[in-house]
Enzyme design. Structure first.
Site, PDB file in Angstrom:
ATOM      1  N   HIS A  53     -31.683 -55.784  69.078  1.00 45.55           N
ATOM      2  CA  HIS A  53     -30.216 -56.959  68.232  1.00 45.55           C
ATOM      3  C   HIS A  53     -28.710 -56.461  68.389  1.00 45.55           C
ATOM      4  O   HIS A  53     -28.349 -55.962  68.355  1.00 45.55           O
ATOM      5  CB  HIS A  53     -30.049 -56.281  66.682  1.00 45.55           C
ATOM      6  CG  HIS A  53     -31.179 -56.931  65.960  1.00 45.55           C
ATOM      7  ND1 HIS A  53     -31.949 -56.292  64.899  1.00 45.55           N
ATOM      8  CD2 HIS A  53     -32.678 -57.666  65.571  1.00 45.55           C
ATOM      9  CE1 HIS A  53     -32.647 -56.577  63.674  1.00 45.55           C
ATOM     10  NE2 HIS A  53     -33.523 -57.787  64.826  1.00 45.55           N
ATOM     11  N   PRO A  54     -29.534 -56.544  69.859  1.00 43.80           N
ATOM     12  CA  PRO A  54     -27.341 -56.049  70.949  1.00 43.80           C
ATOM     13  C   PRO A  54     -26.993 -57.015  70.392  1.00 43.80           C
ATOM     14  O   PRO A  54     -27.489 -58.436  70.014  1.00 43.80           O
ATOM     15  CB  PRO A  54     -28.428 -56.949  72.484  1.00 43.80           C
ATOM     16  CG  PRO A  54     -29.333 -57.631  72.633  1.00 43.80           C
ATOM     17  CD  PRO A  54     -30.446 -56.696  71.010  1.00 43.80           C
TER      18      PRO A  54
END
Length: 557
Positions: free
Chosen positions: A472-473
């Site tokens: 989930h950057p």
């Protein structure tokens, strides 16, 4: 000299969730010419569509950029594989399919930082607009939109027991995580249709590819953004073995994601001066925040051996089990092949002082040492828990101006001592759930990190040993004001007319959950703002023309 391929009103870089939605919304007006550029190929690989096929898409260069992080000090110097979608649909073609909006406080926090229009209340109608929920239209959900949401098509005795154990530990059972406060435990809703993955390409592109004003190019990698007289004017694109210049009459929109977008800006000479000068790239426009503020959810994958209950480890470990899984999927699109990577979820507080749930669990009836390796030969479940609001911040930086060079990705996990405290609390909470009466019949035995990790220092060490990304950057082109902000509340890049960003990179802070649907609402908001701006300009031009006409008539009279 590069060849000028064509000119469009809008150029969209990246056909992930945001790019697909933007192409849909902008091209709905036949007067607008739209070009959508995707570095990967078509989403016609069969494993994209079978839900369990993520196992064959992540780490596969056909569908994944196959990035790696730098060695991370907080993870004992380990480097991690860092998947990002490289195919039509982007990460929605290889992700866990979990439908999750996040918490109201996430978006209200964005608005409170000076980003007008981004509150939960203001984004709520946009979530409903895009949604096609299995339960139909309601106060909570939308129907008839492009983004299909369904219940999962299987349950597990072991996961039901975990849900009961969570309730015994104070985490109440819930039916839906998407009302603004996702605290509780229940089965995730997923982006599937009839047991088949529903990606952004199916949802937002498939039905509109025939629009004559929309062009979609695959295998088209953007080398850089070209500025002329300070305005974003064109893109240099590698396509079919040649470098081509494509021009934008109105705007260029970057939707290449939290890794791709800052890298493209940096290659274009837009970013932190020290980095650009060290690489010999001219500073076209200095923006110190490009590639900074990287945030990600670090998951701690705790594994428990069990007895007397089926898990996928046993089922997939035998030939008959595999045949049965395949047959069941062929017959009614159910069974383990229809599984999202995580079926049961839970949102909880690591300690009572937290204002809302700051932990997310992804619970799976399986176990393995590392992603991509075989399942264990013993029955087990995994309770993966992540800190939803990490304080640690990392960076994304190109290593050279060369298009094919992978970037430096340094997430700096657990570099902030506050994240270590949350990690230790998360491990302790997981142990309390595993020790609850509802799971006792299956005699859970902690396999990883192992029961010998007891003290605070031990738990910090355990987090460093078992922590890994949950993909989930976000945050690398932060929305806001101030020295390190990259875009304003209209998603316009500071100081560069004609250039916007619409993807996870603009998030000032991570949303409290899985990030695919929040990225879609960012794109929905971007499209709304862009179309409104175009309409205002058209009205102004009409007004000016009418005024000029009246003036001509007056002079003539």
């Amino acid at each position: 000299m590069s060849e000028v391929l064509d000119t469009y009103d809008y150029l969209i870089v990246g056909a992930g969730p945001a790019g697909c939605l933007l192409a849909n919304r902008l091209s709905a007006d036949p007067a607008i010419r739209v070009l959508l550029l995707e570095a990967g190929g078509a989403d016609n690989y069969p494993w994209i569509h079978i839900p369990v096929g993520y196992l064959y898409c992540i780490g596969n260069p056909r569908t994944d950029w196959c990035f790696n992080t730098d060695e991370v000090p907080g993870l004992n110097g380990r480097a991690l594989k860092y998947p990002r979608g490289k195919v039509l649909g982007g990460c929605s073609s290889i992700n866990g399919m979990i439908y999750m909006r996040g918490q109201a406080r996430d978006y209200d926090g964005w608005a409170a930082q000076g980003n007008a229009g981004w509150s939960w209340k203001e984004l709520w109608p946009l979530f409903l607009r895009m949604e096609d929920h299995f339960g139909g239209a309601s106060d909570l959900h939308g129907a008839g939109g492009e983004w299909r949401v369904e219940r999962q098509r299987l349950s597990w005795q072991l996961l039901d027991a975990f849900q009961q154990a969570a309730a015994e530990t104070g985490i109440a059972s819930v039916e839906d995580f998407n009302g603004g406060d996702n605290e509780g435990c229940g089965y995730f809703q997923v982006n599937q249709r009839g047991g088949v993955r529903w990606n952004a390409s199916k949802g937002f592109l498939r039905g509109i590819r025939q629009r004559p004003n929309l062009t979609v190019l695959t295998q088209a990698e953007v080398a850089r953004v070209i500025l002329e007289e300070g305005r974003a004017k064109a893109l240099l694109v590698n396509w079919r073995g040649r470098q081509r210049r494509i021009e934008a009459r109105r705007e260029i929109v970057l939707s290449a994601g939290a890794i791709g977008t800052p890298c493209l800006l940096q290659r274009s000479g837009i970013g932190p001066r020290p980095l650009l000068e060290s690489l010999g790239i001219g500073v076209v426009h200095e923006l110190s925040g490009v590639g900074e503020n990287l945030q990600d959810h670090l998951q701690l994958r705790m594994i428990y051996k069990v007895d007397g209950v089926p898990t996928l480890n046993q089922i997939a470990g035998s030939l008959w089990g595999k045949l049965g899984m395949g047959l069941r999927y062929l017959l009614d699109r159910s069974g383990p092949l229809s599984m999202a990577p995580s079926q049961l979820g839970a949102f909880a507080r690591s300690d009572p002082q937290q204002l809302s749930a700051n932990l997310e669990y992804h619970v799976q009836p399986l176990s393995l040492d590392r992603f991509g390796e075989p399942l264990h030969d013993f029955p087990a479940f995994t309770a993966s828990v992540c800190d939803l609001r990490p304080h640690s911040r990392g960076t994304v930086r190109i290593r050279s101006a060369k298009l094919g060079d992978a970037p430096s990705i340094q997430p700096n996990y657990l570099s902030d001592p506050r994240d270590l405290v949350v990690a230790a609390d998360a491990i302790r909470l997981t142990r309390r759930i595993a020790a609850a009466p509802a799971l006792a019949a299956y005699r859970p035995e902690e396999y990883r990190p192992g029961p010998d990790y007891r003290s605070e220092e031990d738990l910090h060490r355990a987090a460093a040993e078992i922590g890994t990304t949950i993909f989930h950057p976000a945050g690398t082109c932060r929305m806001g004001q101030g020295r390190d902000a990259v875009v304003d509340e209209q998603l316009r890049v500071h100081g560069i007319p004609g250039l916007r960003i619409a993807d996870a990179s603009i998030m000032p802070s991570l949303t409290s959950g899985n990030t695919c649907s929040p990225v879609l609402v960012i794109a929905e908001k971007a499209a709304q703002m862009m179309l409104a701006e175009r309409q205002r300009e058209s009205l102004a031009n009409l007004t000016d023309a009418a005024t000029a006409s009246r003036e001509v008539e007056r002079i003539g009279a």
